[in-house]
Design a protein around this motif. Structure first.
Motif, PDB file in Angstrom:
ATOM      1  N   ILE A 132     -59.030  34.683  15.527  1.00  0.00           N
ATOM      2  CA  ILE A 132     -59.838  35.768  14.967  1.00  0.00           C
ATOM      3  C   ILE A 132     -61.313  35.553  15.301  1.00  0.00           C
ATOM      4  N   HIS A 133     -61.763  34.310  15.223  1.00  0.00           N
ATOM      5  CA  HIS A 133     -63.149  33.951  15.543  1.00  0.00           C
ATOM      6  C   HIS A 133     -63.476  34.288  17.000  1.00  0.00           C
ATOM      7  N   LEU A 134     -62.577  33.933  17.899  1.00  0.00           N
ATOM      8  CA  LEU A 134     -62.813  34.209  19.313  1.00  0.00           C
ATOM      9  C   LEU A 134     -62.800  35.706  19.605  1.00  0.00           C
ATOM     10  N   PRO A 140     -54.071  37.093  13.635  1.00  0.00           N
ATOM     11  CA  PRO A 140     -54.361  38.440  14.144  1.00  0.00           C
ATOM     12  C   PRO A 140     -53.255  39.449  13.836  1.00  0.00           C
ATOM     13  N   TYR A 141     -51.997  38.993  13.831  1.00  0.00           N
ATOM     14  CA  TYR A 141     -50.882  39.886  13.475  1.00  0.00           C
ATOM     15  C   TYR A 141     -51.019  40.356  12.026  1.00  0.00           C
ATOM     16  N   LEU A 142     -51.326  39.436  11.125  1.00  0.00           N
ATOM     17  CA  LEU A 142     -51.518  39.802   9.722  1.00  0.00           C
ATOM     18  C   LEU A 142     -52.741  40.702   9.550  1.00  0.00           C
ATOM     19  N   LEU A 143     -53.796  40.423  10.308  1.00  0.00           N
ATOM     20  CA  LEU A 143     -55.002  41.255  10.249  1.00  0.00           C
ATOM     21  C   LEU A 143     -54.681  42.682  10.683  1.00  0.00           C
ATOM     22  N   GLU A 144     -53.890  42.836  11.740  1.00  0.00           N
ATOM     23  CA  GLU A 144     -53.501  44.162  12.227  1.00  0.00           C
ATOM     24  C   GLU A 144     -52.627  44.898  11.215  1.00  0.00           C
ATOM     25  N   ARG A 145     -51.864  44.141  10.421  1.00  0.00           N
ATOM     26  CA  ARG A 145     -51.030  44.764   9.397  1.00  0.00           C
ATOM     27  C   ARG A 145     -51.804  45.100   8.121  1.00  0.00           C
ATOM     28  N   VAL A 153     -59.117  36.681   3.009  1.00  0.00           N
ATOM     29  CA  VAL A 153     -58.695  35.816   1.902  1.00  0.00           C
ATOM     30  C   VAL A 153     -57.176  35.777   1.812  1.00  0.00           C
ATOM     31  N   ALA A 154     -56.529  36.935   2.002  1.00  0.00           N
ATOM     32  CA  ALA A 154     -55.067  36.994   1.970  1.00  0.00           C
ATOM     33  C   ALA A 154     -54.468  36.225   3.145  1.00  0.00           C
ATOM     34  N   ILE A 155     -55.085  36.338   4.306  1.00  0.00           N
ATOM     35  CA  ILE A 155     -54.594  35.615   5.486  1.00  0.00           C
ATOM     36  C   ILE A 155     -54.675  34.111   5.250  1.00  0.00           C
ATOM     37  N   GLY A 162     -49.377  44.935  22.024  1.00  0.00           N
ATOM     38  CA  GLY A 162     -49.883  44.871  20.660  1.00  0.00           C
ATOM     39  C   GLY A 162     -49.309  43.709  19.870  1.00  0.00           C
ATOM     40  N   ALA A 163     -49.855  43.486  18.669  1.00  0.00           N
ATOM     41  CA  ALA A 163     -49.493  42.327  17.850  1.00  0.00           C
ATOM     42  C   ALA A 163     -48.063  42.388  17.328  1.00  0.00           C
ATOM     43  N   GLY A 164     -47.418  43.544  17.405  1.00  0.00           N
ATOM     44  CA  GLY A 164     -46.048  43.665  16.913  1.00  0.00           C
ATOM     45  C   GLY A 164     -45.044  42.809  17.664  1.00  0.00           C
ATOM     46  N   VAL A 165     -45.430  42.292  18.832  1.00  0.00           N
ATOM     47  CA  VAL A 165     -44.504  41.450  19.597  1.00  0.00           C
ATOM     48  C   VAL A 165     -44.407  40.045  19.016  1.00  0.00           C
ATOM     49  N   VAL A 166     -45.382  39.655  18.192  1.00  0.00           N
ATOM     50  CA  VAL A 166     -45.438  38.281  17.693  1.00  0.00           C
ATOM     51  C   VAL A 166     -44.188  37.909  16.885  1.00  0.00           C
ATOM     52  N   PRO A 167     -43.776  38.687  15.853  1.00  0.00           N
ATOM     53  CA  PRO A 167     -42.574  38.303  15.112  1.00  0.00           C
ATOM     54  C   PRO A 167     -41.310  38.330  15.962  1.00  0.00           C
ATOM     55  N   ILE A 168     -41.257  39.194  16.970  1.00  0.00           N
ATOM     56  CA  ILE A 168     -40.095  39.217  17.869  1.00  0.00           C
ATOM     57  C   ILE A 168     -39.996  37.891  18.611  1.00  0.00           C
ATOM     58  N   ALA A 169     -41.126  37.406  19.122  1.00  0.00           N
ATOM     59  CA  ALA A 169     -41.137  36.130  19.844  1.00  0.00           C
ATOM     60  C   ALA A 169     -40.723  34.987  18.936  1.00  0.00           C
ATOM     61  N   VAL A 170     -41.230  34.968  17.700  1.00  0.00           N
ATOM     62  CA  VAL A 170     -40.892  33.897  16.765  1.00  0.00           C
ATOM     63  C   VAL A 170     -39.399  33.912  16.454  1.00  0.00           C
ATOM     64  N   LEU A 171     -38.839  35.083  16.244  1.00  0.00           N
ATOM     65  CA  LEU A 171     -37.416  35.194  15.928  1.00  0.00           C
ATOM     66  C   LEU A 171     -36.560  34.632  17.062  1.00  0.00           C
ATOM     67  N   LEU A 172     -36.887  34.973  18.297  1.00  0.00           N
ATOM     68  CA  LEU A 172     -36.136  34.464  19.444  1.00  0.00           C
ATOM     69  C   LEU A 172     -36.226  32.933  19.526  1.00  0.00           C
ATOM     70  N   LEU A 173     -37.389  32.398  19.252  1.00  0.00           N
ATOM     71  CA  LEU A 173     -37.584  30.948  19.333  1.00  0.00           C
ATOM     72  C   LEU A 173     -36.887  30.221  18.189  1.00  0.00           C
ATOM     73  N   PHE A 174     -36.849  30.826  17.002  1.00  0.00           N
ATOM     74  CA  PHE A 174     -36.074  30.248  15.906  1.00  0.00           C
ATOM     75  C   PHE A 174     -34.595  30.170  16.287  1.00  0.00           C
ATOM     76  N   GLY A 175     -34.128  31.183  17.021  1.00  0.00           N
ATOM     77  CA  GLY A 175     -32.759  31.122  17.525  1.00  0.00           C
ATOM     78  C   GLY A 175     -32.562  29.951  18.474  1.00  0.00           C
ATOM     79  N   GLY A 176     -33.573  29.667  19.301  1.00  0.00           N
ATOM     80  CA  GLY A 176     -33.500  28.517  20.191  1.00  0.00           C
ATOM     81  C   GLY A 176     -33.469  27.200  19.436  1.00  0.00           C
ATOM     82  N   VAL A 177     -34.232  27.109  18.331  1.00  0.00           N
ATOM     83  CA  VAL A 177     -34.213  25.902  17.508  1.00  0.00           C
ATOM     84  C   VAL A 177     -32.805  25.654  16.975  1.00  0.00           C
TER      85      VAL A 177
END
Length: 407
Positions: free
Chosen positions: A241-243, A26-31, A36-38, A152-167
């Motif tokens: 996306i289906h849901l 959904p984040y990629l769709l919003e961008r 097919v690209a997704i 909005g979907a813009g929060v998704v990469p922020i969350a991933v970045l924080l979690l990568f820091g945790g890893v």
């Protein structure tokens, strides 16, 4: 055993997966990316698992150490992910995803090997460490689903970045542990030992990975893993996306994902009990059969909320039971110095090649054939996986003793 430190890695790694798999599409769709690209971009996320785990596994097996490589990979994944915020267009986003997913996916099989080495003889307890990955996934799916609905979907990469820091922080605290160079009785039999598990001369000193991969039961096992993960491609790339297309809210989507993994947690907590009472191959057969049912219901009956709740509960079997059983068999099939490369082969063939195949196929089918038939093809992958598990189970069974005189 450093239980808490090992568990923290699984917590953050799969929490990051919880931010990626339900919400990255959904984040990629919003961008502005097309279906097919997704599908192609999600295939990159899966496809890096083909090369990265093998490269990391070869380096680790040759160096004899794993955690320094894991720490370096986690740091590069964290730093390279920052480019997502500025990546515009399909090619730049593809390059960015290829880099950070390569260094994020590569260390996982090494961590699996380190975890099993810390467990020692208590291999059936792996699920009690891995369960923290499911807990992290649940918490993040619920949290990001709510956060996305608010901001909005813009929060998704922020969350991933924080979690990568945790890893990265978690792997700094995990001690390395070399493999046990004395394979157990089951490994001895897999490598051509005598029926009572004792090795034949020269058989166990330097087991050949190529010779192991040529064994019929192992090649069929890996084929089954590839097909099972290919069947999950449409689920990971397009389920959210289906849901949403059917009117489900972002919070409802997150809740459905969390439900599936919550039930999976219960399975992981009892997985050692299941493995002590049933064969890993038998459990895999049940899991793949349920996957066929699950994808057909998602594809053709998505509007029925009660059925979507039911099939999300089946995630405990199609992912939880299947993966824990597969990891158990991988540890048995690839002992001693082949551990790192064996875990890498499992991850790259199943989650890498299988995941990429499923994502690409679903991306190509989604706009042209529609959601229902895309999931029907996913069910077909699972049906072929059932056949591979069944044939592999037969190949690994000892021959029936002859009743002829002198037989």
């Amino acid at each position: 055993m450093p239980y808490a430190r090992l568990s923290s890695y699984y917590f953050f790694h799969f929490a990051a997966l919880g931010a990626l798999m339900p919400f990255w599409g959904p984040y990629l769709l919003e961008r502005g990316f097309e279906p097919v690209a997704i599908g192609g971009l999600m295939a990159i996320l899966m496809g890096t698992k083909i090369l990265a785990p093998n490269l990391f596994g070869v380096i680790a097996d040759r160096r004899g150490t794993r955690m320094p490589i894991v720490r370096l990979g986690a740091l590069i994944a964290l730093l390279s992910f920052c480019a997502v915020f500025w990546a515009e267009g399909i090619w730049l986003m593809a390059l960015t995803m290829a880099v950070w997913s390569f260094f994020w996916n590569g260390p996982l099989p090494l961590m699996e090997a380190v975890t099993f080495n810390h467990l020692g003889a208590r291999v059936s307890r792996y699920a009690q460490v891995r369960v923290w990955g499911s807990i992290g996934f649940i918490l993040v799916v619920l949290g990001v689903g709510w956060w996305q609905q608010q901001a909005g979907a813009g929060v998704v990469p922020i969350a991933v970045l924080l979690l990568f820091g945790g890893v990265w922080l978690s792997v700094l605290a995990i001690p390395d542990r070399p493999p046990d160079r004395s394979p157990d009785r089951r490994s001895a039999q897999c490598l051509g030992g005598t029926p009572d598990g004792s090795p034949q001369p020269g058989t166990l000193a330097q087991p050949s990975l190529r010779r192991l991969l040529q064994r019929r039961e192992i090649s069929l096992f890996l084929a089954a893993c590839l097909l099972m993960q290919a069947s999950h491609g449409a689920y990971y790339a397009f389920y959210s996306i289906h849901l949403e297309a059917e009117g489900y809210s972002e919070a409802a989507v997150g809740a459905l994902w969390a439900l599936g993994v919550a039930i999976e947690v219960l399975v992981f907590l009892r997985m050692h009990w299941l493995l002590e009472r049933f064969s890993a191959q038998g459990l895999m057969l049940v899991s793949v059969a349920l996957a066929v049912v699950r994808w057909l219901v998602i594809g053709f009956l998505v509007e029925v909320v009660a059925l979507q709740i039911l099939v999300q509960i089946l995630h405990a079997a199609t992912f939880g039971v299947f993966h824990a059983s597969a990891i158990h068999l991988t540890h048995r099939y690839f002992p001693g110095p082949t551990q790192g490369r064996g875990q890498a082969a499992y991850n790259s063939i199943s989650f890498g090649a299988g995941g990429a195949l499923g994502s690409l196929t679903s991306g190509l089918l989604w706009s042209e054939a529609g959601a229902a038939w895309t999931y029907a093809v996913a069910a077909g992958f699972a049906a072929l996986g059932f056949l591979a598990v069944w044939l592999g189970k037969r190949a690994s069974e000892p021959p029936v003793p002859s009743l002829e005189p002198g037989g």
